[in-house]
Design a protein around this motif. Structure first.
Motif, mmCIF file in Angstrom:
data_model
loop_
_atom_site.group_PDB
_atom_site.id
_atom_site.type_symbol
_atom_site.label_atom_id
_atom_site.label_comp_id
_atom_site.label_asym_id
_atom_site.label_seq_id
_atom_site.Cartn_x
_atom_site.Cartn_y
_atom_site.Cartn_z
ATOM 1 N N LYS A 1 0.850 -1.189 0.000
ATOM 2 C CA LYS A 1 0.000 0.000 0.000
ATOM 3 C C LYS A 1 0.890 1.245 0.000
ATOM 4 O O LYS A 1 1.932 1.279 0.658
ATOM 5 N N ASP B 1 6.268 -0.959 4.771
ATOM 6 C CA ASP B 1 6.405 -0.399 6.121
ATOM 7 C C ASP B 1 6.410 -1.563 7.101
ATOM 8 O O ASP B 1 5.376 -2.153 7.395
ATOM 9 N N LYS C 1 4.076 -2.108 10.288
ATOM 10 C CA LYS C 1 2.650 -2.411 10.165
ATOM 11 C C LYS C 1 2.441 -3.894 9.876
ATOM 12 O O LYS C 1 3.331 -4.585 9.400
ATOM 13 N N GLN D 1 -1.030 -3.260 4.997
ATOM 14 C CA GLN D 1 -0.282 -2.688 3.876
ATOM 15 C C GLN D 1 -0.393 -3.499 2.578
ATOM 16 O O GLN D 1 0.226 -3.156 1.586
#
Length: 674
Positions: free
Chosen positions: A505, A510, A513, A518
């Motif tokens: 995403k 990341d 997360k 994501q």
């Protein structure tokens, strides 16, 4: 040409005439008719090749009319009792119905009992049978009639005649072609080719043999060998139109396919796809997949002008996936087993060696390549599915698309991007469309997942359309696509492995997360993937340098053809292993049946129970994934039982991927390029 020493002399003719006269006199009146004498002649005297004139000359000595003898020659030829060679000589049949019945009963006992389709490899079993080769060339209709009638006679009295279907594949090379090769020169000749079902009509009932009657008392019959070009109308000798007697006429089912030539077989893959319509009598109902067709092309006139469309009347339709062993010959299997044994004896990991050939243009990612190779060999039969599903996740520019495109070039595989695909384009649809047989009808249009049944679908940009990914659920789990529309309820096979790729995403990964936060995919979709790999490499200067060097080498080794595969080899002992060996190995490994021995049962159970204690959200899908991986590892050793090490390797590979169930926890990068 016939050898001069075998030529029919006048003395020999006289001897045959006298023998036939003696035979006629020795028989009772009921057996002394000319047809029985002719049958006796074929059985006992047509051992020496003769011309039609030779035979008529002989029967003139019996006061037989030449027209009658010519009619017998035609009838016996059509019945497969005699055949004509290229030089015009007539021969006694070397193979008759009884021979084919015995052949089927000796070689296909299990299929006859179970009702499964029988696929005859023509070149393997009949390449030296001059009679059948001549029949294939001069009267293919009769050849297929012989095989179908032999199939019926091979069945026991309790077996339904419709239970078995006989198919013939692997004709001599002169009959092999591609869709784009079928033209006016192919008309009325036998051809063999492969095609992917683009459109399949529902089965329709057509008139095969019409029985007519007239008020004047006359009756007549008409057999339609090609329902596309024939008309059922019949005019009586008295001038009136005869009425069709429906109860005494014969009706059969027929199905129409529109087949697309596989892109990999086209002379120029950049050209638009080539299609051809195929008609198949007594079809069991085929709606998808790749088919092997043996048939006879014919022409159908268009409405305007002296233009014709070429179609094919199929005599045999065989799903390619049903063709046993995909023609792996004994020498190839011998090489595969020899090299596998050498690796075992010398403690060489053959799987690691072959993994280097899977995606030769990408540096590193050994575990990803190994997982993809295991995916191509397929896992365990007996579960809901035996296909492994793999998802690759990484920032843009890592090489995900290149991996997918390379894998799609393997046989039976294909590439598709979600950005240009609809829901029905991914699965299948039922639509009403004009067909060649009839004014219009309902047809199925198989989508991407159905057309490559038995292979791997490389799906790029999986998260571009989040709603579209929901169409994957049924195919990924049950490996079928169900369609219910307008009273039509069909189930299309979608036994396909999914190799998918997507970006995180917002375009960047990341690690703080969870997976679900994501990757824009629902948890049910993520749960169906057996393995999910994060392909981001992090900070690794040495690896980055290797990737850069590989990129430069790829550039120097490249060509104008974008579909060219970089030829890479690995050395095992004195053998140089290349891509062709890799493809043969995959094909052979797929045929192996692997069992789970009792001692491995408890190891699997204990692992699953322990994992369940740590993560109560884990389901039995975890165990199924490990079984699929373990059996694939066993196949890589050409073994028929899972070993303790196979299961350990499966657990290690699974644990190196992003665990699907830990969807809300921060994700660690564990499947690095190195």
């Amino acid at each position: 040409m016939v050898n001069e020493n075998q030529a029919l002399t006048e003395t020999l003719k006289d001897q045959i005439v006298q023998s036939l006269l003696d035979y006629r006199e020795s028989q009772n009146d009921s057996y002394s008719n000319l047809k029985e004498v002719f049958r006796h002649f074929v059985t006992n005297h047509l051992i020496i090749p003769m011309t039609s004139k030779d035979i008529t000359d002989i029967f003139e000595g019996l006061d037989a009319k030449s027209n009658s003898i010519k009619a017998y020659i035609t009838n016996f030829t059509n019945d497969g009792l005699i055949y004509k060679d290229d030089s015009g000589y007539l021969h006694k049949s070397q193979t008759d119905m009884v021979d084919i019945v015995v052949y089927l009963q000796n070689n296909y006992t299990e299929q006859l009992k179970s009702g499964k389709s029988i696929i005859v490899d023509f070149q393997q079993d009949f390449k030296s049978d001059e009679f059948l080769l001549a029949l294939l060339k001069n009267n293919p209709e009769q050849l297929f009639k012989m095989f179908n009638e032999a199939l019926v006679k091979s069945q026991n009295s309790q077996q339904k005649q419709s239970d078995n279907i006989i198919g013939i594949e692997n004709l001599p090379n002169e009959y092999m072609c591609n869709v784009e090769d079928i033209n006016s020169a192919s008309l009325s000749k036998i051809v063999e080719f492969e095609g992917i079902v683009s459109i399949a009509s529902t089965r329709k009932t057509v008139l095969k043999k019409a029985v007519y009657s007239c008020n004047c008392g006359n009756k007549d019959e008409k057999v339609f060998n090609n329902v596309i070009t024939s008309s059922p109308d019949k005019i009586c000798k008295c001038g009136k139109k005869m009425e069709l007697n429906g109860s005494k006429s014969l009706y059969i089912d027929i199905q129409e396919f529109k087949l697309q030539q596989p892109v990999e077989t086209m002379n120029n893959p950049k050209e638009p796809p080539k299609y051809i319509s195929v008609f198949f009598e007594n079809s069991p109902g085929i709606y998808s997949g790749k088919l092997n067709i043996v048939g006879i092309p014919f022409k159908k006139k268009q409405k305007n002008g002296p233009l014709y469309d070429i179609h094919v009347y199929a005599k045999s339709v065989v799903p390619v996936e049903d063709i046993v062993d995909n023609r792996l010959d004994k020498s190839k299997i011998k090489d595969i087993t020899r090299i596998s044994k050498y690796c075992i004896d010398n403690n060489i990991d053959l799987l690691d060696k072959l993994s280097e050939l899977v995606v030769p243009t990408i540096q590193g990612y050994e575990k990803v390549k190994k997982a993809i190779l295991l995916q191509q060999m397929k896992g365990a039969y007996g579960l809901t599915r035996n296909d492994l599903h793999i998802l690759l996740v990484a920032d843009p520019g890592v090489g995900k698309s290149e991996i997918l495109r390379t894998i799609s070039k393997l046989p039976k595989n294909l590439y598709g991007s979600i950005t240009g695909t609809s829901g029905v384009g991914l699965t299948a649809s039922v639509e009403q469309e004009k067909t060649t047989v009839g004014d219009s009808g309902w047809v199925t249009k198989p989508g991407l997942l159905v057309t490559k049944n038995g292979g791997t679908a490389s799906l790029d940009e999986l998260t571009v359309d989040k709603d579209l990914s929901s169409h994957l659920l049924e195919a990924m789990e049950s490996q079928e696509i169900h369609i219910a529309k307008a009273g039509i309820n069909v189930s299309l096979p979608a036994k396909i492995a999914i190799l998918a790729a997507c970006n995180p995403k917002n375009g960047r990964w990341d690690k703080s997360k969870g997976l679900i936060d994501q990757i824009e995919l629902t948890e049910p979709i993520l749960d169906r993937f057996d393995l999910i790999f994060d392909m981001n490499t992090g900070q690794n200067s040495e690896l980055d340098a290797e990737i850069a060097r590989k990129t430069i080498r790829n550039y120097n080794n490249g060509s104008e053809a974008i579909d060219t595969i970089v030829e890479t080899t690995v050395t095992i002992g004195e053998d140089v292993i290349n891509r062709e060996f890799l493809l043969d190995f995959i094909e052979y490994a797929r045929t192996l049946q692997v069992k789970i021995p009792e001692n491995i049962n408890e190891i699997m159970v204990n692992y699953y129970v322990a994992h369940k204690k740590k993560d109560n959200s884990s389901s039995v899908r975890l165990l199924e994934t490990l079984i699929r991986l373990s059996t694939a590892f066993a196949k890589a050793r050409l073994a028929t039982e899972i070993s303790d090490q196979d299961f350990k390797n499966a657990c290690e590979l699974f644990e190196s991927s992003i665990k699907v169930r830990e969807v809300n926890a921060p994700v660690k990068t564990v499947a690095s390029a190195s």
